[in-house]
Design a protein around this motif. Structure first.
Motif, PDB file in Angstrom:
ATOM      1  N   GLU A 174       1.074  -1.294  -0.292  1.00 38.48           N
ATOM      2  CA  GLU A 174       0.150  -0.127  -0.251  1.00 38.48           C
ATOM      3  C   GLU A 174       1.354   0.952   0.168  1.00 38.48           C
ATOM      4  O   GLU A 174       2.441   1.189   0.213  1.00 38.48           O
ATOM      5  N   ASP A 180       0.155  -6.633   2.195  1.00 34.04           N
ATOM      6  CA  ASP A 180      -1.187  -7.655   2.205  1.00 34.04           C
ATOM      7  C   ASP A 180      -0.143  -8.564   1.784  1.00 34.04           C
ATOM      8  O   ASP A 180      -0.460  -8.689   0.986  1.00 34.04           O
ATOM      9  N   LEU A 194      -6.855 -13.555   4.145  1.00 38.30           N
ATOM     10  CA  LEU A 194      -5.780 -11.819   4.398  1.00 38.30           C
ATOM     11  C   LEU A 194      -4.740 -12.509   5.310  1.00 38.30           C
ATOM     12  O   LEU A 194      -5.410 -12.048   6.037  1.00 38.30           O
ATOM     13  N   HIS A 196      -2.169  -8.562   6.724  1.00 35.67           N
ATOM     14  CA  HIS A 196      -1.669  -7.225   6.985  1.00 35.67           C
ATOM     15  C   HIS A 196      -0.378  -7.430   8.033  1.00 35.67           C
ATOM     16  O   HIS A 196      -0.315  -7.383   8.436  1.00 35.67           O
ATOM     17  N   TRP A 204       4.012  -9.982  10.500  1.00 35.22           N
ATOM     18  CA  TRP A 204       2.149 -10.328  10.268  1.00 35.22           C
ATOM     19  C   TRP A 204       0.757 -10.248  11.287  1.00 35.22           C
ATOM     20  O   TRP A 204       1.207 -10.678  12.491  1.00 35.22           O
ATOM     21  N   GLN A 251     -13.104  -2.754   0.053  1.00 35.34           N
ATOM     22  CA  GLN A 251     -12.575  -2.598   1.237  1.00 35.34           C
ATOM     23  C   GLN A 251     -13.626  -1.282   2.363  1.00 35.34           C
ATOM     24  O   GLN A 251     -13.950  -0.530   1.474  1.00 35.34           O
TER      25      GLN A 251
END
Length: 266
Positions: A174, A180, A194, A196, A204, A251
């Protein structure tokens, strides 16, 4: 495995932080649910292999652009002395932007395969490369560590475990430098999972579900595209692994939950 051209597009997308796709939609906010890890495969090793790059595995070269302009390369190599017949990940880098590459070095004694030889990597917020590769139905993880033997951290199970033939893990950076990791859900058809990483220090976060596709009998492949919208939200599209239909999800807020999966127009 992605073809060479597609792999190059994913590497550029990871480095740049977005894929261009002008789509908008309003979704229903849903909090991502943590996924119970009922079965996590350990990362298999072949300690009998002497660490020889005997022959490369065709189509496995992955190039990653580093923040300083150098290119890092990862490739799978078979080792003629291995007892299990599975390949290993090897790594090399340019000495400087546009410069010559250093020699190949084996990342670890962890083996890759047998059903999936997927591998992906991305530079984290601390300038260290995060590496994921498939082994026996799960993905393993290691990160560059100058203080560790061989220059990489101990290999550990990453948790994401896409069903065989549903693709691998897709990494996306990002705009704020967070990362991600997306993969088709291991348990239950029609889902995506997922993890992140807000920054390298935090590490993580847990595996979370992005919700179930509403149609019965759907099995999603790995994401075919990931983009970050101007408002900071993410948009993900994924094709069904055995049918020419694509689903997408948005999202609900930057860093927040996800709306419902929606079938794209033909």
């Amino acid at each position: 495995m992605l073809s060479g051209g597609l792999r190059g597009k994913w590497v550029r997308a990871c480095a740049g932080g977005a894929l261009s796709m002008a789509l908008t939609c309003t979704g229903v906010a849903m909090a991502p649910a943590a996924v119970a890890q009922t079965a996590t495969a350990t990362c298999s090793t072949d300690s009998g292999a002497k660490g020889l790059a005997s022959s490369p595995v065709a189509g496995t070269l992955v190039s990653v652009e580093r923040a300083d302009g150098r290119i890092a390369q990862l490739q799978l190599f078979y080792d003629a002395t291995a007892t299990g017949g599975l390949p290993f990940v090897w790594h090399r880098e340019q000495n400087g932007p546009g410069g010559a590459y250093g020699g190949w070095q084996r990342v670890s004694a962890a083996t890759v395969g047998p059903k999936s030889y997927a591998m992906t990597a991305l530079e984290n917020s601390a300038g260290r490369m995060e590496l994921l590769f498939s082994t026996y139905g799960s993905f393993c993880h290691t990160v560059e560590d100058d203080g560790a033997a061989g220059g990489w951290s101990a290999v550990d199970a990453f948790g994401l475990a896409p069903t065989p033939y549903h693709g691998g893990v897709v990494l996306f950076k990002e705009r704020d430098g967070s990362i991600d990791a997306f993969a088709s859900g291991a348990y239950g058809a029609g889902s995506m999972e997922l993890r992140h990483q807000q920054d390298a220090t935090a590490g993580w976060g847990p595996t979370r579900s992005m919700g179930q596709v509403p149609d019965a009998g759907v099995g999603l492949s790995q994401p075919s595209s990931v983009e970050q919208l101007p408002d900071g939200r993410l948009h993900v599209a994924a094709r069904e692994w055995n049918r020419d239909r694509t689903w997408e999800i948005w999202q609900s807020a930057p860093g927040g939950g996800w709306g419902p999966w929606q079938l794209t127009a033909p």
